[in-house]
Write an enzyme that holds these catalytic residues in place. Structure first.
Site, PDB file in Angstrom:
ATOM      1  CE1 TYR A  36      -3.043  -3.074   0.484  1.00  0.00           C
ATOM      2  CE2 TYR A  36      -3.466  -2.204   2.637  1.00  0.00           C
ATOM      3  CZ  TYR A  36      -3.961  -2.842   1.805  1.00  0.00           C
ATOM      4  OH  TYR A  36      -4.431  -4.162   1.903  1.00  0.00           O
ATOM      5  CG  HIS A  94      -0.720  -8.746   0.371  1.00  0.00           C
ATOM      6  ND1 HIS A  94      -0.426  -7.036   0.565  1.00  0.00           N
ATOM      7  CD2 HIS A  94      -1.866  -8.907   0.207  1.00  0.00           C
ATOM      8  CE1 HIS A  94      -1.421  -6.542   0.285  1.00  0.00           C
ATOM      9  NE2 HIS A  94      -2.421  -7.695   0.002  1.00  0.00           N
TER      10      HIS A  94
END
Length: 254
Positions: A36, A94
């Site tokens: 991010y 992730h």
């Protein structure tokens, strides 16, 4: 791992103010990821808050190029530094892609727990067979599994796996990127319960124990509204109607 029903998803947040505001109105779970690019922002928001650090679960994720045996530790320590925390409360894989190898990645994560860099290890975007393998390899039980889940992408098999495994399923994008405002059973339930489609979508997800949610919001009114959705109890007819939606939309496929 105990997680509150509604946490803050931070993908796309590039200002620490919404993070600080979220904590001030009652959020106690912050979710970010290395990919991010905003771990430092989340850390700044946390540092600016008057909420005790120990009261907040801070979660981040290792991206697919952070998962080789020799990359896990430096990546995790970099994330902790950017977040401004001594220990990452919850560190996820992730996606089980790229450099991910359960035989090397997961033991490297176990070592981070032993060294106090990480408190708990989670996984994200795994399928049942991948969850089973991770559970076999990890020293400790899977702390949480994060997956896309909303009225248009229901993942019942993952909900059941979490229920049987005794860990929380963390639903990201629970509002389907705002599309819940266009889904008839959700809109109908909102009218019946005198609330918003967004609140219905969150309440529906939370009805699927052990699901918790991490909707993204930036403004104080939206932050408060999402948090309040945890108190909404849908009637069985509304839940069944949403369960029966004959449409599937995955927002974040591989």
């Amino acid at each position: 791992m105990h997680l509150p029903p509604v946490g803050l998803g931070t993908m796309g947040i590039d200002d620490p103010v919404p993070v600080t505001t979220a904590l001030s109105v009652g959020y106690r779970h912050l979710d970010t990821a290395r990919i991010y690019g905003n771990e430092r922002v989340v850390g700044e928001g946390l540092a600016a808050s008057e909420v005790d650090r120990d009261a907040v679960t801070v979660a981040t994720k290792l991206w697919i190029d952070d998962l080789a045996d020799d990359a896990v530790e430096p990546a995790a320590r970099e994330s902790a530094a950017r977040l401004g925390v001594e220990t990452i409360d919850l560190l996820y894989v992730h996606r089980p892609r790229g450099d991910y190898d359960p035989e090397t990645t997961l033991p490297a994560l176990d070592r981070l727990v032993d060294d106090g860099v990480v408190d708990a290890v989670g996984v994200s975007n795994f399928e049942p067979a991948e969850l089973d393998r991770a559970a076999d390899v990890l020293d400790a039980p899977i702390a949480a599994h994060q997956t896309e889940l909303h009225p248009l992408f229901r993942r019942s098999e993952l909900v059941e796996h979490a229920r049987e495994g005794g860990y929380p399923l963390v639903a990201y994008s629970p509002l389907a990127g705002g599309r819940v405002r266009e889904v008839e059973p959700v809109v109908d339930a909102a009218a019946t319960h005198d609330t918003t489609p967004e609140a219905v979508a969150l309440a529906w997800a939370l009805s699927k124990e052990p699901v918790v949610t991490i909707p993204k919001a930036s403004s104080e009114p939206h932050l408060r509204a999402n948090l309040a959705a945890a108190d909404l109890v849908l009637d069985s007819e509304a839940v069944a109607a949403i369960d029966a939606i004959d449409r599937e939309l995955e927002l974040f496929p591989e």
